[in-house]
Design a protein around this motif. Structure first.
Motif, PDB file in Angstrom:
ATOM      1  N   SER A 125       0.832  -1.197   0.000  1.00 39.93           N
ATOM      2  CA  SER A 125       0.000   0.000   0.000  1.00 39.93           C
ATOM      3  C   SER A 125       0.871   1.253   0.000  1.00 39.93           C
ATOM      4  N   TYR A 126       0.278   2.361  -0.400  1.00 44.27           N
ATOM      5  CA  TYR A 126       1.040   3.610  -0.441  1.00 44.27           C
ATOM      6  C   TYR A 126       1.424   4.069   0.964  1.00 44.27           C
ATOM      7  N   LYS A 127       2.665   4.471   1.120  1.00 43.19           N
ATOM      8  CA  LYS A 127       3.163   5.092   2.343  1.00 43.19           C
ATOM      9  C   LYS A 127       3.973   6.320   1.947  1.00 43.19           C
ATOM     10  N   PRO A 128       4.089   7.305   2.834  1.00 48.59           N
ATOM     11  CA  PRO A 128       4.802   8.536   2.466  1.00 48.59           C
ATOM     12  C   PRO A 128       6.318   8.408   2.488  1.00 48.59           C
ATOM     13  N   HIS A 129       6.835   7.273   2.918  1.00 48.75           N
ATOM     14  CA  HIS A 129       8.289   7.123   3.016  1.00 48.75           C
ATOM     15  C   HIS A 129       8.655   5.643   3.109  1.00 48.75           C
ATOM     16  N   TRP A 130       9.939   5.374   2.939  1.00 49.00           N
ATOM     17  CA  TRP A 130      10.478   4.037   3.135  1.00 49.00           C
ATOM     18  C   TRP A 130      10.789   3.812   4.610  1.00 49.00           C
ATOM     19  N   ARG A 131      10.853   2.554   5.002  1.00 47.55           N
ATOM     20  CA  ARG A 131      11.393   2.190   6.304  1.00 47.55           C
ATOM     21  C   ARG A 131      12.918   2.180   6.223  1.00 47.55           C
ATOM     22  N   SER A 132      13.552   2.481   7.317  1.00 46.38           N
ATOM     23  CA  SER A 132      14.996   2.753   7.286  1.00 46.38           C
ATOM     24  C   SER A 132      15.865   1.573   7.714  1.00 46.38           C
ATOM     25  N   GLY A 133      15.269   0.401   7.979  1.00 46.03           N
ATOM     26  CA  GLY A 133      16.053  -0.736   8.458  1.00 46.03           C
ATOM     27  C   GLY A 133      17.182  -1.132   7.528  1.00 46.03           C
ATOM     28  N   PHE A 134      16.935  -1.109   6.201  1.00 44.30           N
ATOM     29  CA  PHE A 134      17.979  -1.513   5.256  1.00 44.30           C
ATOM     30  C   PHE A 134      19.187  -0.598   5.352  1.00 44.30           C
ATOM     31  N   TYR A 135      18.926   0.690   5.575  1.00 46.29           N
ATOM     32  CA  TYR A 135      19.990   1.693   5.614  1.00 46.29           C
ATOM     33  C   TYR A 135      20.894   1.446   6.826  1.00 46.29           C
ATOM     34  N   HIS A 136      20.267   1.235   7.993  1.00 47.66           N
ATOM     35  CA  HIS A 136      21.050   1.008   9.211  1.00 47.66           C
ATOM     36  C   HIS A 136      21.798  -0.322   9.159  1.00 47.66           C
ATOM     37  N   LEU A 137      21.180  -1.332   8.546  1.00 49.82           N
ATOM     38  CA  LEU A 137      21.848  -2.626   8.431  1.00 49.82           C
ATOM     39  C   LEU A 137      23.076  -2.517   7.529  1.00 49.82           C
TER      40      LEU A 137
END
Length: 208
Positions: A125-137
């Motif tokens: 579904s549409y969300k205004p942003h990505w989740r940041s888990g990949f970035y921190h990992l």
């Protein structure tokens, strides 16, 4: 090294050729560039349909690469648990969020080969942003990020572009957004903007 289109004649195993043949039957092609090492994070975008899982799984089999992916714990407790693990599934640590990203980074480097595929939108579904888990990992493990795309407009699955994160979130996300420019999901209106949410916890569960 430049990327190339995957062709059945170049694939060594019958299972790979079968998976690619099924993709080609529906008009899809796979563009690929050898991965930049044995460890890393592969993010998949845009993720707007259940068909993405089917296309992605066939692409993984065609490439012959044992990408892993995160899933709910419930997927690994029922009758499908063995199949999910065989397909590369890794259960999310729901009950022990603190330090989960660092533990996953250590698990990655403890393996000879460990690439984890994540959908940073976290939902179809549409969300205004990505989740940041990949970035921190990726920062914690100090590994490259491969940008996998589903382009339903061109019927292309691409495993081509690579980003090495610097820790400058704005610059890193600008590079990622540029690489994904023009890629069209099954439901284009549901694709999330390529921007990060403010992280709330040190947990790869954000990438569910």
């Amino acid at each position: 090294m430049s990327h190339y289109e995957l062709r059945a004649a170049s694939l060594p195993r019958p299972g790979q050729r079968l998976a690619l043949g099924l993709l080609q039957l529906f008009g899809w092609r796979v563009r690929y560039k050898p991965l930049p090492g044995p460890h890393g994070v592969a993010i998949v975008y845009p993720h707007t349909s259940n068909w993405d899982f089917v296309i992605g799984l066939l692409g993984k089999w065609a490439l012959g690469l044992p990408f892993r992916w995160l899933g709910k714990e419930s997927l690994f407790a029922g009758p499908w648990a063995g199949i999910m693990r065989a397909w590369g599934g890794v259960a999310v640590e729901r009950s022990a969020a603190t330090g989960a990203t660092q533990r996953l980074a250590e698990k990655m480097h403890a393996s000879d080969w460990f690439w984890l595929a994540l959908a940073p939108e976290g939902t179809r579904s549409y969300k205004p942003h990505w989740r940041s888990g990949f970035y921190h990992l990726a920062l914690a493990a100090r590994v490259p990020v491969v940008l996998v795309y589903f382009d339903y407009g061109r019927k292309e699955l691409g495993v081509v572009d690579v980003v090495r994160l610097t820790g400058d979130q704005q610059a890193d996300m600008a590079s990622i957004a540029a690489a994904y420019q023009g890629r069209t999901g099954f439901h284009p209106e549901l694709a999330c903007p390529v921007t990060l949410a403010t992280p709330r916890a040190d947990s790869p569960e954000q990438q569910r």
